[in-house]
Design an enzyme around this catalytic site. Structure first.
Site, PDB file in Angstrom:
ATOM      1  N   GLY A 105      80.082  55.863  52.638  1.00  0.00           N
ATOM      2  CA  GLY A 105      81.016  54.741  52.658  1.00  0.00           C
ATOM      3  C   GLY A 105      82.302  55.076  51.916  1.00  0.00           C
ATOM      4  N   ASP A 119      63.424  43.543  62.691  1.00  0.00           N
ATOM      5  CA  ASP A 119      62.368  42.525  62.696  1.00  0.00           C
ATOM      6  C   ASP A 119      60.978  43.108  62.498  1.00  0.00           C
ATOM      7  OD1 ASP A 119      63.486  39.897  63.156  1.00  0.00           O
ATOM      8  OD2 ASP A 119      64.147  40.638  65.108  1.00  0.00           O
ATOM      9  N   THR A 127      69.220  52.120  66.168  1.00  0.00           N
ATOM     10  CA  THR A 127      70.561  52.444  66.646  1.00  0.00           C
ATOM     11  C   THR A 127      71.571  52.163  65.544  1.00  0.00           C
ATOM     12  OG1 THR A 127      70.024  52.069  68.975  1.00  0.00           O
ATOM     13  CG2 THR A 127      72.336  51.855  68.360  1.00  0.00           C
ATOM     14  N   GLU A 129      75.642  51.864  64.380  1.00  0.00           N
ATOM     15  CA  GLU A 129      76.980  51.522  64.878  1.00  0.00           C
ATOM     16  C   GLU A 129      77.969  52.206  63.945  1.00  0.00           C
ATOM     17  OE1 GLU A 129      76.062  47.651  64.012  1.00  0.00           O
ATOM     18  OE2 GLU A 129      75.064  47.194  65.893  1.00  0.00           O
TER      19      GLU A 129
END
Length: 192
Positions: A105, A119, A127, A129
């Site tokens: 970051g 979940d 995946t 992003e």
């Protein structure tokens, strides 16, 4: 309740939580580091005039595979989908959250835009992003640490864990970076 390293190891040791491949050296005080796979989904921006979440747009992305010893270069302002090297499997009473690595970051790499929650009942690759908000390209190496999974014990088992419904779940069992399936069971409330 957030699971500690001791609880994470116990859940993995009992087989209730699975990470494949699992490397005990990746276990942190309250998370497990996950690594980047070598598959990426690039957006073909010239195929459609707009992105419409209600429509199936199968040519919106294309799969790219890099050699294990080569980096994928993410340029400033670019957004691609990647995935964890590990497959994760969760029981019906444990959820997980993917967080980015602080060190990445600080270089301008965002690991996920919005979808960091996993979940209970999920199984598959997660995946990612990936966005570069820096002013220089970032080298993404297959196998590098890309994020960390935190695990949470639910107050009781989920009545309908992910993947258990009659219609299934959109991303259950996904392999590699999976394009959006927002058009499947798209929901829109009429607003006046």
């Amino acid at each position: 309740m957030l699971l500690s390293d001791r609880d994470i190891r116990a859940e993995i040791g009992s087989g209730r939580v699975a990470l494949d491949p699992f490397d005990d050296a990746m276990v942190q005080p309250s998370s497990v580091d996950v690594r980047l796979d070598r598959y990426f989904r690039l957006f073909d921006n010239h195929k459609y005039a707009v992105i419409d979440p209600a429509e199936d747009q199968p040519e919106l992305t294309r799969l790219v595979e890099v050699d294990p010893d080569e980096a994928f270069v993410l340029h400033p302002g670019e957004f691609v989908l990647g995935s964890t090297h590990e497959t994760i499997t969760l029981p019906d009473d444990v959820a997980a959250r993917l967080e980015g690595k602080s060190s990445l970051g600080r270089l301008g790499l965002l690991t996920h835009s919005t979808a960091g929650f996993i979940d209970p009942g999920f199984t598959g690759h997660v995946t990612l992003e990936l966005s570069n908000v820096a002013t220089l390209p970032i080298m993404l190496w297959p196998g590098m640490k890309i994020g960390q999974l935190c695990f949470f014990r639910l107050s009781s088992p989920a009545e309908r864990p992910y993947g258990s419904g009659a219609d299934g779940s959109r991303y259950q069992g996904q392999r590699g970076p999976t394009a959006s399936r927002s058009h499947v069971k798209f929901h829109r409330t009429h607003v006046e």
